[in-house]
Scaffold this motif. Sequence first.
Motif, short mmCIF file in Angstrom:
data_model
loop_
_atom_site.label_atom_id
_atom_site.label_comp_id
_atom_site.label_asym_id
_atom_site.label_seq_id
_atom_site.Cartn_x
_atom_site.Cartn_y
_atom_site.Cartn_z
N SER A 22 -48.11 -0.72 103.12
CA SER A 22 -48.20 -1.78 102.11
C SER A 22 -49.08 -1.37 100.94
O SER A 22 -48.92 -1.89 99.82
CB SER A 22 -48.75 -3.06 102.75
N ALA A 23 -50.01 -0.42 101.15
CA ALA A 23 -50.82 0.07 100.03
C ALA A 23 -49.95 0.85 99.06
O ALA A 23 -50.19 0.84 97.85
CB ALA A 23 -51.96 0.95 100.55
N ALA A 24 -48.94 1.54 99.59
CA ALA A 24 -48.03 2.30 98.74
C ALA A 24 -46.90 1.44 98.21
O ALA A 24 -46.37 1.68 97.12
CB ALA A 24 -47.47 3.47 99.53
N ASP A 25 -46.51 0.42 98.98
CA ASP A 25 -45.38 -0.45 98.59
C ASP A 25 -45.71 -1.87 99.04
O ASP A 25 -45.66 -2.17 100.24
CB ASP A 25 -44.09 0.04 99.23
N VAL A 26 -46.05 -2.76 98.10
CA VAL A 26 -46.47 -4.11 98.46
C VAL A 26 -45.35 -4.89 99.13
O VAL A 26 -45.59 -5.91 99.77
CB VAL A 26 -46.97 -4.88 97.22
N ALA A 27 -44.11 -4.43 99.00
CA ALA A 27 -42.97 -5.12 99.61
C ALA A 27 -42.66 -4.60 101.01
O ALA A 27 -41.61 -4.92 101.57
CB ALA A 27 -41.74 -4.99 98.73
#
Length: 564
Positions: free
Chosen positions: A57-62
């Motif tokens: 989630s740090a790399a992709d909030v989705a």
Amino acid sequence: MSEAAIGQLTGGLSPAAAMLAISDWALHLAAAPGKRMELGYKAARKSARLMTHLLASAADVAAAPAILPLPGDNRFRHESWQRPPFSWLAQGFLFQQQWWHNATHEVPGMTEHHTDIISFAARQILDMFSPSNNPFTNPEIIARTVATNGMNFVQGWRNWLDDVTRQATGRPPAGAENFRPGIEVAATPGKVVYRNHLIELIQYEPATGKVHPEPVLIVPAWIMKYYILDLSPENSLIRWLVAQGHTVFAISWRNPDAEDRDLSMQDYHRLGVMAALDAVSTILPGRRIHATGYCLGGTLLAIAAASMAQARDARLATLTLLAAQVDFSEPGELGLFIDSSQLHFLQSMMWNRGYLSAGQMGGAFQMLRSNDLIWSRVVRDYLMGERTPMIDMMAWNADSTRMPYRMHAEYLQRLYLDNELASGRFLVEGRPAILQNIRAPIFAVGTERDHVAPWPSVYKIHHVTDTEVTFVLTSGGHNAGIVSEPGHPHRHYRIHSCRLGDCLPMACDWHQAQEPRQGSWWPAWHDWLISHDGDELVDPPTMGAPDRGLPPLCDAPGTYVLQH
């Protein structure tokens, strides 16, 4: 007296019962190295899954969540909980909740009852420290604070102060004054046609030119005011029945006080159900009666029906049980508060007062659904600064009642702990009330999310009777599932009739086999009633029977419902 004094500090919960459960869990967990190794392994796995989610989630909030809330848990439903860092808090909490479920279940050697108590206690503590309850970790509260420049906390303080003041002075919750019995609620026209020390019997005025010949008698639970079945005109079951051409009678129970401490189960049978049946038979001689009982009123009605069958009293045309148990071997989460230790403690408290207070009962029911009934209100009313809108059912719930010492002690001991009714050992006037003797057709209703009378327990009416049973499972909870008027959105139900000789499936298999039907179950019940009724409609009866000693005494809803 000492236990009664301790009960004031513990909210009516027995310290001995709690310590027994804690000791059972701790000792057996300490003696189970395999279980402890399993918990360590699960903690490592959950930590790894949480860390993987944090990195993703740090790399992709989705990024998809690693764990989802349990069904019915809406604390993290808002979209702001789906973005870091708040999604991390929610995911960490859900993993912790899952681990504690593992830690409190399947401990070798631990009793099932103590397992339920420890698991319940762990949930209460976890819910207390949920990130949704903290103004610094709840994104909805933070956004509200920014939007109002902090005035939400000022309004929340005012709401809290108002609630505390109302509780200290015995006033109803804010907004309840807009739902007054006899005016906004409990307003179906009728007359009180009979009164004794325990009940008022209300006969409702006909709304049609012709009526069905056999009347309906409603026996509500004495743990609640009767008008749960006569709330606002648009969702009143009683008003709806009258509009369908039924002659309806309803019992309104007295709100007992310390002077009524010695009222027993026999008194509730004799002065309650049987006195009401006698009055209806006096007003409508020769007519059989569709008897309907709700919650504890249904249990009492089943006892009366079994006793009448033993005495060959054939006045009952049918028997309808709404969210009512007759077999208490699996009472559900309410059984958490009922064991020998807790009952002894509760009897001490009731002995001191002469009754069980409404606050004690209400507190137990609220803890069963603490997320919905306690913490969600704390967040909305006190942290968001918004008032939860008062509705008729909430106002009715605040219109509390009490339970006499002797009757409630007998009820818990004989039905919950000893399960005398289902086993054929419950005595009425010295004779056993055996449910298998009932020959009147039965219409039983369970609700899908019932914490008081779980529907698989209600379903057991099939196992203890030898008559035709039509079982309905409706959406909603213990109250909302019953107050499910036609036109109410998002309602469904399942229904099936089981006759003598039919193969009886288990509750879970029955549920899978029945297709849900959209809408309210009320019309299905009406159709069932008239299928067991006389063929022709008749003229409405007079209100009461003045020539036979039962003149109308006053207008509905009567006087007992106004007692506090």
